[in-house]
Design an enzyme around this catalytic site. Structure first.
Site, PDB file in Angstrom:
ATOM      1  N   CYS A  67       0.828  -1.209   0.000  1.00  0.00           N
ATOM      2  CA  CYS A  67       0.000   0.000   0.000  1.00  0.00           C
ATOM      3  C   CYS A  67       0.862   1.258   0.000  1.00  0.00           C
ATOM      4  CB  CYS A  67      -0.970   0.011   1.175  1.00  0.00           C
ATOM      5  SG  CYS A  67      -0.221  -0.191   2.808  1.00  0.00           S
ATOM      6  N   HIS A 181      -2.945   0.470   7.143  1.00  0.00           N
ATOM      7  CA  HIS A 181      -3.074   0.725   5.713  1.00  0.00           C
ATOM      8  C   HIS A 181      -2.618   2.141   5.393  1.00  0.00           C
ATOM      9  CE1 HIS A 181      -4.403  -0.180   1.715  1.00  0.00           C
ATOM     10  NE2 HIS A 181      -5.296   0.784   1.689  1.00  0.00           N
ATOM     11  N   ASP A 199      -8.467   4.554  -1.643  1.00  0.00           N
ATOM     12  CA  ASP A 199      -7.896   3.292  -1.176  1.00  0.00           C
ATOM     13  C   ASP A 199      -7.191   2.558  -2.318  1.00  0.00           C
ATOM     14  OD1 ASP A 199      -7.405   0.739  -0.086  1.00  0.00           O
ATOM     15  OD2 ASP A 199      -9.159   0.897   1.214  1.00  0.00           O
TER      16      ASP A 199
END
Length: 238
Positions: A67, A181, A199
Site C-alpha cells: 500500500c 493501511h 484506497d
C-alpha cells in the site's frame, strides 16, 4: 464547471461500481465513492483539487504489503515529478511500484524488506522514500497532533495544487478488515465532515468517505510492537 465535474465524477464512480462487486462489505458509517451519495459528496466537496490528478494516476497495490509503494507512485505521478526514462516509453515513463525504489529510496527502505516481516512501511519510511525523490515532506504522527489541526491542514492542502496528503491508519478502527493501511486523501466535504480516502487496495475496498474524527482516531493508533510510534499522515509537495 460544476456540470463538467459532475460528468467526470459520475463516469469514474460508474467504473468503480463494476470493481466494487468483488470487494468486502462496508460498515454503515462509511460511504463508498461508487454510490450516488458518494459521488454527490465529491461534486459538492469544498476541497477537491487533489482528486483529479490522483484519480488519473489511481494505482492498485501489487500485493498486500505494497500500500505504501502504490500510494507513493500515485503521488509522484500526480506531482508530475520527472519520470524515469526507458526505451519503451521514449523518456516519458511513469512511476510505478518498482521504479520508485531509486538507490536513494532503497537506502530508506529496500523493496524486498517490504514483503518480509514485519511487512509494509511505517509512516516515517513513507516520508523518507518521498524525501528521497527530492520532495518537501512533513511527517506528522497523530499522537503529536490533534483532530482540529489535522482537519485544517488537510483541508488547506487538498484545496491547493501544490500539496498531497497520505494517511496511515488502522482499518479495524473504522470497522474494516483489518490491519494498518496507507492511501492518499482525495477530497473533503464540510457538510458531512468527511475525507475521501482513495484506497489503493481496490480489490478489497473502494474509495471511501470517512468522518474526520473516525479517521483521526484510526491514525492515532500504535503502528506495531516493533514500532512504538502512532500512525498519522504525510504532507508532500515539490
Amino acid at each position: 464547471m460544476k456540470r463538467l465535474t459532475a460528468i467526470a465524477v459520475t463516469a469514474f464512480a460508474a467504473a468503480l461500481s463494476t470493481a466494487q462487486a468483488e470487494t468486502l462489505p462496508l460498515p454503515q458509517s462509511i460511504i463508498s465513492l461508487s454510490t450516488p451519495e458518494g459521488a454527490a459528496l465529491l461534486i459538492e466537496a469544498e476541497a477537491s483539487t487533489d482528486y483529479f490528478p490522483l484519480s488519473i494516476h489511481f494505482t492498485t497495490q501489487d500485493n498486500p504489503a505494497y500500500c505504501g509503494p502504490a500510494s507513493i507512485a500515485m503521488v509522484l505521478n500526480a506531482l508530475e515529478i520527472p519520470r524515469p526514462a526507458s526505451d519503451m516509453t521514449l523518456g516519458l515513463g511513469m512511476f510505478d511500484q518498482e521504479n520508485i525504489f531509486t538507490p536513494a529510496a532503497e537506502a530508506v527502505k529496500p523493496a524486498e524488506a517490504i514483503v518480509n516481516p514485519p511487512y509494509g512501511m511505517t509512516l516515517d519510511e513513507v516520508g523518507g522514500v518521498l524525501a528521497a525523490h527530492d520532495l518537501a515532506v512533513e511527517v506528522v504522527h497523530a499522537s503529536e497532533s490533534d483532530l482540529d489541526t489535522f482537519r485544517q491542514t488537510a483541508i488547506t492542502q487538498l484545496a491547493d495544487d501544490e500539496h498531497f496528503i497520505l494517511v496511515n491508519y488502522l482499518r479495524s478502527a473504522i470497522e474494516q478488515e483489518t490491519g494498518g493501511h496507507i492511501s492518499p486523501l482525495g477530497a473533503y466535504d464540510a457538510d458531512t465532515d468527511r475525507f475521501l480516502i482513495l484506497d489503493v487496495s481496490r480489490y478489497k475496498y473502494p474509495p471511501i468517505w470517512v468522518e474526520a474524527a473516525a479517521l483521526f482516531d484510526a491514525m492515532n493508533t500504535v503502528d506495531s510492537d516493533n514500532y512504538d510510534k502512532t500512525r498519522g499522515y504525510v504532507s508532500v509537495r515539490r
